[in-house]
Write a protein that holds these residues in place. Structure first.
Motif, PDB file in Angstrom:
ATOM      1  N   UNK A 105      40.756  34.040  44.525  1.00 38.65           N
ATOM      2  CA  UNK A 105      40.591  33.086  43.427  1.00 38.65           C
ATOM      3  C   UNK A 105      41.828  32.220  43.181  1.00 38.65           C
ATOM      4  N   UNK A 106      43.037  32.811  43.104  1.00 40.36           N
ATOM      5  CA  UNK A 106      44.206  31.951  42.883  1.00 40.36           C
ATOM      6  C   UNK A 106      44.436  30.966  44.028  1.00 40.36           C
ATOM      7  N   UNK A 107      44.177  31.422  45.241  1.00 39.03           N
ATOM      8  CA  UNK A 107      44.390  30.533  46.390  1.00 39.03           C
ATOM      9  C   UNK A 107      43.363  29.408  46.421  1.00 39.03           C
ATOM     10  N   UNK A 108      42.147  29.712  46.005  1.00 38.55           N
ATOM     11  CA  UNK A 108      41.128  28.655  45.925  1.00 38.55           C
ATOM     12  C   UNK A 108      41.493  27.639  44.844  1.00 38.55           C
ATOM     13  N   UNK A 109      41.961  28.130  43.706  1.00 36.87           N
ATOM     14  CA  UNK A 109      42.383  27.223  42.632  1.00 36.87           C
ATOM     15  C   UNK A 109      43.562  26.375  43.093  1.00 36.87           C
ATOM     16  N   UNK A 169      38.690  27.937  32.190  1.00 38.69           N
ATOM     17  CA  UNK A 169      38.439  29.381  32.201  1.00 38.69           C
ATOM     18  C   UNK A 169      38.914  30.021  33.504  1.00 38.69           C
ATOM     19  N   UNK A 170      38.728  29.323  34.620  1.00 35.80           N
ATOM     20  CA  UNK A 170      39.185  29.833  35.912  1.00 35.80           C
ATOM     21  C   UNK A 170      40.713  29.992  35.899  1.00 35.80           C
ATOM     22  N   UNK A 171      41.399  28.967  35.459  1.00 40.72           N
ATOM     23  CA  UNK A 171      42.866  29.030  35.419  1.00 40.72           C
ATOM     24  C   UNK A 171      43.334  30.137  34.473  1.00 40.72           C
ATOM     25  N   UNK A 172      42.704  30.266  33.336  1.00 33.05           N
ATOM     26  CA  UNK A 172      43.071  31.342  32.398  1.00 33.05           C
ATOM     27  C   UNK A 172      42.816  32.709  33.014  1.00 33.05           C
ATOM     28  N   UNK A 173      41.708  32.832  33.743  1.00 30.42           N
ATOM     29  CA  UNK A 173      41.402  34.098  34.403  1.00 30.42           C
ATOM     30  C   UNK A 173      42.434  34.451  35.466  1.00 30.42           C
ATOM     31  N   UNK A 174      42.878  33.463  36.225  1.00 29.23           N
ATOM     32  CA  UNK A 174      43.925  33.689  37.220  1.00 29.23           C
ATOM     33  C   UNK A 174      45.203  34.147  36.524  1.00 29.23           C
ATOM     34  N   UNK A 175      45.561  33.505  35.437  1.00 24.50           N
ATOM     35  CA  UNK A 175      46.764  33.896  34.688  1.00 24.50           C
ATOM     36  C   UNK A 175      46.636  35.311  34.151  1.00 24.50           C
TER      37      UNK A 175
END
Length: 126
Positions: free
Chosen positions: A7-11, A113-119
């Protein structure tokens, strides 16, 4: 590689691609810079592209991932006015273009939400 590790790499990849696009083809980005912002639209286009590239690098690196992902969430909120500007400017364009412009507005929510989830996930690892 488990999904949560990708997920972080995709973001980061999404942000890097968007950042490169700001430099490779700046004209469409110039057109959606809100007119209320001071300075030239091209400066804002290049500036936001540079921010996207920096965020991508920060998210790709595990040591800076949590902070960069939080910053990316804030960035996604910050660029919402450009998407609103695009939707307003494109309201009289053909239906497929108008639909694409309107679709960008709610897309900001899953990005935030994706960025917050990665954090959040990275914070639990440190």
């Amino acid at each position: 590689m488990p999904r949560s590790e990708r997920s972080p790499l995709l973001l980061a990849g999404l942000l890097a691609a968007a950042g490169v696009a700001h430099f490779a083809a700046p004209r469409p980005f110039d057109a959606i810079v809100p007119r209320l912002l001071p300075g030239s639209p091209r400066a804002w286009t290049y500036g936001s592209g540079a921010v996207e590239l920096a965020l991508a690098a920060g998210i790709a690196a595990p040591r800076t991932r949590a902070v960069a992902a939080k910053a990316a969430a804030a960035f996604f909120v910050g660029v919402l006015p450009a998407n609103v500007q695009m939707a307003a400017d494109w309201r009289h364009r053909p239906a497929p273009l108008r639909t694409a412009a309107l679709a960008r507005l709610p897309l900001q929510v899953p990005l935030v939400l994706w960025a917050r989830g990665v954090a959040r996930n990275e914070k639990g690892r440190s």
